[in-house]
Scaffold this motif. Structure first.
Motif, PDB file in Angstrom:
ATOM      1  N   ALA A 177       3.369   5.320   0.195  1.00 26.56           N
ATOM      2  CA  ALA A 177       3.616   6.754   0.377  1.00 26.56           C
ATOM      3  C   ALA A 177       3.930   7.430  -0.956  1.00 26.56           C
ATOM      4  CB  ALA A 177       4.763   6.963   1.353  1.00 26.56           C
ATOM      5  N   LEU A 178       4.606   6.718  -1.848  1.00 29.14           N
ATOM      6  CA  LEU A 178       4.892   7.276  -3.179  1.00 29.14           C
ATOM      7  C   LEU A 178       3.617   7.376  -4.011  1.00 29.14           C
ATOM      8  CD1 LEU A 178       8.180   5.349  -4.031  1.00 29.14           C
ATOM      9  CD2 LEU A 178       7.971   7.794  -3.538  1.00 29.14           C
ATOM     10  N   ALA A 179       2.719   6.403  -3.848  1.00 24.20           N
ATOM     11  CA  ALA A 179       1.488   6.387  -4.636  1.00 24.20           C
ATOM     12  C   ALA A 179       0.425   7.322  -4.076  1.00 24.20           C
ATOM     13  CB  ALA A 179       0.931   4.961  -4.703  1.00 24.20           C
ATOM     14  N   GLU A 180       0.407   7.504  -2.748  1.00 26.92           N
ATOM     15  CA  GLU A 180      -0.610   8.324  -2.095  1.00 26.92           C
ATOM     16  C   GLU A 180       0.053   9.325  -1.144  1.00 26.92           C
ATOM     17  OE1 GLU A 180      -3.586   8.700  -2.654  1.00 26.92           O
ATOM     18  OE2 GLU A 180      -4.436   6.889  -3.544  1.00 26.92           O
ATOM     19  N   PRO A 181       0.777  10.307  -1.678  1.00 27.84           N
ATOM     20  CA  PRO A 181       1.450  11.271  -0.785  1.00 27.84           C
ATOM     21  C   PRO A 181       0.490  12.045   0.102  1.00 27.84           C
ATOM     22  CG  PRO A 181       1.485  12.029  -3.076  1.00 27.84           C
ATOM     23  CD  PRO A 181       1.016  10.608  -3.099  1.00 27.84           C
ATOM     24  N   GLY A 182      -0.779  12.166  -0.314  1.00 30.33           N
ATOM     25  CA  GLY A 182      -1.754  12.865   0.512  1.00 30.33           C
ATOM     26  C   GLY A 182      -2.023  12.179   1.837  1.00 30.33           C
TER      27      GLY A 182
END
Length: 368
Positions: free
Chosen positions: A31-36
């Motif tokens: 989630a931190l790496a891919e917030p989208g």
């Protein structure tokens, strides 16, 4: 297209619903790496990133392909323990001890999931003992960039050192931000696990799976669980167990661990925040027309997880490079795919922001 689990001979008492702190940490890192991928967690991700120690953030970047474009099975080490009956640990330390019990071969094979290839269906594949397999792994990593090449070389040359490095990274992430998050989430996950376990006991596996996900179904006669996903895979429980792992941070990802020789495990989200309003009729018509072809849907599943070259996609899907290029051209014309050049490689990626405006049904499908 689906992923299925053959549960012939599986005893009811060997079906377990158990939260996993290590799996949830993997979800947090993703989630931190891919917030989208996780619009409902953007506030949390922003707050964590703002207070992140820069040195830790840099170290996380060294291995972010373990959780950015895929969910490496290093976050589910219980599934690789011989006997196929181990369960996730109650604490992060317990789960890291399970990770230490995996062989170097298992760890390296699971860690190399960041390439465009899957070894799930390859029995007796030896990475550390086969130069040809190692060379292929390095070739695949080269298309991902020099960062991945360096990591792959380290992993193949000295897996023990990388394992120690990874364990320390997980422990530091726990201290920096995850311990507080887990303290908040573990009670919610435990409550969901109790609810699903109660459904199992009172109404059976079919009802429990229905509560887990609308994408899951059980054929009682064939003893087969099927998950409606834009990918294909098959595994068996044999004389082992089946483990269901609830996640709070993982929506919309529904993951079925079906690696050859490992215990089947299902990681399912317990909540689903809403997305933005649907696009205009003109946009919807143009974009859905581009997505009407099943091959493009399969390509979207890869492109939703990261940027890939035409050659990588061709290898992964059994298509020729010209065929992939034609499909990518249709997707790009519809504004669904972006392209960037990295050295001599041209990489393509699904525009999650644009795709999310098609509605939650599609976004859940490609990220499931």
């Amino acid at each position: 297209m689906s992923v299925s689990i053959d549960i012939t001979g599986l005893l009811p008492e060997r079906i377990h619903v158990v939260p996993s702190p290590l799996a949830e940490l993997g979800m947090a890192l993703h989630a931190l790496a891919e917030p989208g991928h996780h619009p409902g967690l953007q506030g949390w991700a922003t707050a964590v990133s703002a207070r992140m120690d820069p040195c830790l953030a840099d170290r996380m970047c060294d291995a972010d392909f373990l959780w950015r474009t895929t969910f490496s099975d290093v976050f589910a080490p219980f599934a690789g323990i011989p006997g196929k009956q181990a369960l996730p640990g109650a604490t992060l330390a317990e789960e890291l001890d399970l990770l230490d019990k995996l062989t170097d071969e298992q760890f390296v094979d699971a860690a190399l999931e960041f390439t465009c290839q899957s070894s799930y269906a390859e029995p007796n594949r030896s990475i550390l003992g086969t130069p040809e397999v190692q060379q292929r792994a390095l070739e695949l990593a080269a298309a991902r960039g020099p960062h991945q090449v360096r990591f792959t070389k380290r992993l193949l040359d000295d897996p023990s050192a990388v394992r120690a490095w990874f364990r320390q990274l997980v422990e530091d992430c726990d201290e920096a931000f995850f311990a507080d998050t887990w303290e908040r989430l573990q009670h919610q996950l435990a409550a969901d696990a109790r609810h699903k376990t109660d459904l199992l006991r009172r109404k059976g596996l079919a009802e429990a799976l229905k509560a887990v996900s609308g994408a899951a179904s059980l054929d009682e006669e064939a003893r087969l669980i099927t998950f409606d996903k834009i990918t294909e895979g098959r595994t068996v429980t044999g004389d082992g167990s089946l483990v269901l792992v609830p996640t709070s941070l993982g929506w919309p990802h529904l993951m079925v661990l079906h690696r050859y020789g490992w215990q089947p495990a299902i990681t399912y989200p317990i909540s689903g925040p809403g997305l933005t309003a649907p696009p205009s009729v003109e946009q919807l018509t143009r974009r859905m027309s581009a997505l009407a072809h099943p091959a493009r849907m399969r390509l979207c599943r890869h492109l939703a997880r990261g940027a890939y070259t035409t050659g990588e996609l061709a290898d992964a899907h059994g298509l020729t490079a010209p065929e992939v290029s034609r499909h990518l051209g249709v997707l790009k014309k519809a504004g669904l795919v972006t392209t960037r050049r990295r050295g001599r490689y041209v990489q393509h990626q699904l525009d999650i922001g644009v795709v999310s405006r098609l509605g939650s049904d599609f976004i859940e499908g490609v990220l499931r």
